[in-house]
Design an enzyme around this catalytic site. Structure first.
Site, PDB file in Angstrom:
ATOM      1  N   HIS A   1      -7.675  -5.775   0.506  1.00  0.00           N
ATOM      2  CA  HIS A   1      -6.412  -5.051   0.637  1.00  0.00           C
ATOM      3  C   HIS A   1      -5.651  -5.575   1.860  1.00  0.00           C
ATOM      4  O   HIS A   1      -6.072  -5.342   2.995  1.00  0.00           O
ATOM      5  CB  HIS A   1      -6.791  -3.575   0.840  1.00  0.00           C
ATOM      6  CG  HIS A   1      -5.656  -2.628   0.786  1.00  0.00           C
ATOM      7  ND1 HIS A   1      -4.896  -2.437  -0.339  1.00  0.00           N
ATOM      8  CD2 HIS A   1      -5.152  -1.780   1.727  1.00  0.00           C
ATOM      9  CE1 HIS A   1      -3.976  -1.511  -0.091  1.00  0.00           C
ATOM     10  NE2 HIS A   1      -4.111  -1.103   1.158  1.00  0.00           N
TER      11      HIS A   1
ATOM     12  N   LYS B   1       4.184   2.179  -2.476  1.00  0.00           N
ATOM     13  CA  LYS B   1       4.570   3.390  -3.209  1.00  0.00           C
ATOM     14  C   LYS B   1       6.034   3.717  -2.861  1.00  0.00           C
ATOM     15  O   LYS B   1       6.845   4.039  -3.725  1.00  0.00           O
ATOM     16  CB  LYS B   1       3.668   4.575  -2.824  1.00  0.00           C
ATOM     17  CG  LYS B   1       2.150   4.308  -2.939  1.00  0.00           C
ATOM     18  CD  LYS B   1       1.326   5.540  -2.591  1.00  0.00           C
ATOM     19  CE  LYS B   1      -0.041   5.313  -1.971  1.00  0.00           C
ATOM     20  NZ  LYS B   1      -1.092   4.715  -2.702  1.00  0.00           N
TER      21      LYS B   1
ATOM     22  N   SER C   1       0.810  -1.208   0.000  1.00  0.00           N
ATOM     23  CA  SER C   1       0.000   0.000   0.000  1.00  0.00           C
ATOM     24  C   SER C   1       0.852   1.271   0.000  1.00  0.00           C
ATOM     25  O   SER C   1       1.703   1.423  -0.868  1.00  0.00           O
ATOM     26  CB  SER C   1      -0.959  -0.070   1.184  1.00  0.00           C
ATOM     27  OG  SER C   1      -2.098   0.671   0.880  1.00  0.00           O
TER      28      SER C   1
ATOM     29  N   TRP D   1     -10.147   0.201  -4.661  1.00  0.00           N
ATOM     30  CA  TRP D   1      -9.538   1.495  -4.325  1.00  0.00           C
ATOM     31  C   TRP D   1      -8.150   1.627  -4.970  1.00  0.00           C
ATOM     32  O   TRP D   1      -7.741   2.690  -5.392  1.00  0.00           O
ATOM     33  CB  TRP D   1      -9.457   1.589  -2.796  1.00  0.00           C
ATOM     34  CG  TRP D   1      -8.998   2.911  -2.249  1.00  0.00           C
ATOM     35  CD1 TRP D   1      -7.852   3.141  -1.551  1.00  0.00           C
ATOM     36  CD2 TRP D   1      -9.682   4.164  -2.316  1.00  0.00           C
ATOM     37  NE1 TRP D   1      -7.776   4.467  -1.184  1.00  0.00           N
ATOM     38  CE2 TRP D   1      -8.895   5.107  -1.639  1.00  0.00           C
ATOM     39  CE3 TRP D   1     -10.892   4.579  -2.880  1.00  0.00           C
ATOM     40  CZ2 TRP D   1      -9.261   6.452  -1.506  1.00  0.00           C
ATOM     41  CZ3 TRP D   1     -11.265   5.922  -2.752  1.00  0.00           C
ATOM     42  CH2 TRP D   1     -10.453   6.832  -2.073  1.00  0.00           C
TER      43      TRP D   1
END
Ligand code: GCU
Length: 417
Positions: A399, A262, A258, A349
């Site tokens: 997730h 990044k 998540s 998402w």
């Protein structure tokens, strides 16, 4: 009076959130038409057809765009660091592993930031072992039940003591240490808040505060945000691993979930010591294509989490069509090192399809190196990982990081690391 003001402010905030939520698209038929920026054409229009042209012309252009407009510039200044081994636990995981806890003290004696690295090393090994470098969200002590693991130094500042997410072992389902160690890998993990608290009000406690010219309020257009600081920290973990006899530092995989996915991508793009870069559901401004405007979008992420990026990034909020670059180009910068992108089916998402497509398009650069990108432009089915030089899987569920994800990463690293 105060109550009325609070209620009004609350109502306005709720209305803003509702308005933004309404603008979140999760309908494939509403994805706007867009042209993906070219990976292999330079800003001056030069077609890039050799590795040399890629490395000298196009790759630097892509890196500069992301550092000037997205994550901010990583300062070049070297911050002193002292490593102190706090404890060595030789009988961890029923005797299978050693837990070494190392205090990183960054800075000068008059101003320091502390972080604790937990290094999990398999006891059964013939020589130095490859390692995963990965942040945890809730403290080293959250990744397993062992009572001897320390809480992060930043602990008391970032969460309330009664917050259950801080309980020991609370995130152990995301870290199958037995599986990692049995496969012959070490794990180097640290709480990401130690490097930069995930709260803009605590920027003074982050490593960013140690650099000269530190700006508490991040006013400079290109000033690095939290993702830049986290990526910097991953490289500092690699510095340490280069000094550890039991670790083969030529075989490091950086993995993040998540927001930390990044950071792992940004670290992998900048630091070539990471030979495998794994993005676990990194979504918006991670692996997902921004131009699809599917799931989390730039308006949302820059208003909720603006401090993760440099201030310049806000210019693209609600203007994805104006972005001259997109995330597939950043993924391509990782070539010829190995890249693994993964998604979860229910994690709309993060835009699973956008993550897949970015990985697919990054393949162009892998092919320039004579390597294999993802061959098929159609997403694979659930639980059908594709392990070429670029790898991708989508699994069922939400997730998260699961044993299934780890088993895929281990298979892939066995092959390529
Ligand atoms: C939020 C945020 C995402 C981020 C995620 C996470 O959902 O919008 O961009 O990836 O948190 O880090 O868990």
């Amino acid at each position: 009076m105060r109550t009325i003001v609070c209620l009004l402010v609350g109502a306005v905030c709720a209305a803003n959130v509702a308005a933004q939520t309404a603008r979140i698209n999760q309908d494939e038929s509403k994805v706007p038409e867009f042209t993906l920026p070219e990976i292999l054409v330079s800003e001056s229009g030069q077609r890039i057809s050799t590795v040399e042209e890629w490395e000298t012309v196009r790759k630097p252009e892509i890196l500069s765009f992301f550092s000037e407009n997205v994550y901010g510039e990583t300062p070049k200044e070297r911050i002193p660091v002292k490593w102190t081994v706090l404890s060595e636990i030789g009988d961890a995981l029923d005797g299978k592993a050693t837990f070494r806890q190392v205090l990183f003290t960054f800075g000068n004696p008059d101003r320091t930031v502390d972080a604790i690295l937990l290094l999990v090393i398999p006891n059964k090994k013939e020589g130095p072992v490859p390692a995963f470098v990965s942040y945890n969200f809730n403290g080293n002590h959250s990744i397993c039940d062992d009572q001897r693991i320390y809480y992060p130094p930043i602990f008391h500042k970032v969460k309330a003591p009664d917050d259950i997410s801080w309980e020991r072992g609370n995130q152990k389902s995301r870290w199958n240490l037995d599986m990692i160690v049995d496969a012959g890998y070490a794990l180097a993990t640290m709480c990401y808040h130690d490097i930069c608290p995930d709260n803009p009000a605590l920027r003074d406690c982050s490593i960013a505060s140690l650099f000269s010219g530190f700006n508490r309020n991040m006013q400079d257009y290109n000033e690095w945000g939290a993702i830049g600081a986290w990526a910097w920290g991953l490289s500092r973990i690699a510095d340490y691993l280069e000094t550890v006899d039991e670790i083969d530092a030529s075989r490091l995989a950086v993995m993040g979930h998540s927001r930390q996915g990044k950071a792992a991508i940004w670290a992998g793009a900048q630091d070539e010591r990471f030979k495998v870069v794994i993005s676990n559901e990194s979504g918006c401004t991670g692996a997902a294509l921004s131009k699809r405007v599917f799931g989390e979008n730039l308006s949302w992420i820059t208003s909720r989490f603006g401090y993760w990026f440099c201030p310049a990034y806000r210019q693209y909020a609600d203007r994805e069509e104006a972005l001259p670059y997109d995330q597939h180009q950043l993924l391509a910068v990782i070539a010829p090192r190995h890249l693994y992108v993964s998604s979860a089916e229910e994690d709309k998402w993060s835009d699973p399809k956008g993550e897949f497509l970015a990985a697919y398009h990054a393949g162009e650069v892998y092919e320039l190196y004579g390597l294999k990108g993802l061959a098929d432009s159609v997403m694979p089915e659930i639980h059908h990982p594709v392990h070429c030089d670029v790898a991708y899987h989508v699994r069922a569920g939400k997730h998260d990081v699961t044993d299934y994800d780890w088993s895929c990463y281990l298979d892939y690293c066995d092959k390529y690391l």
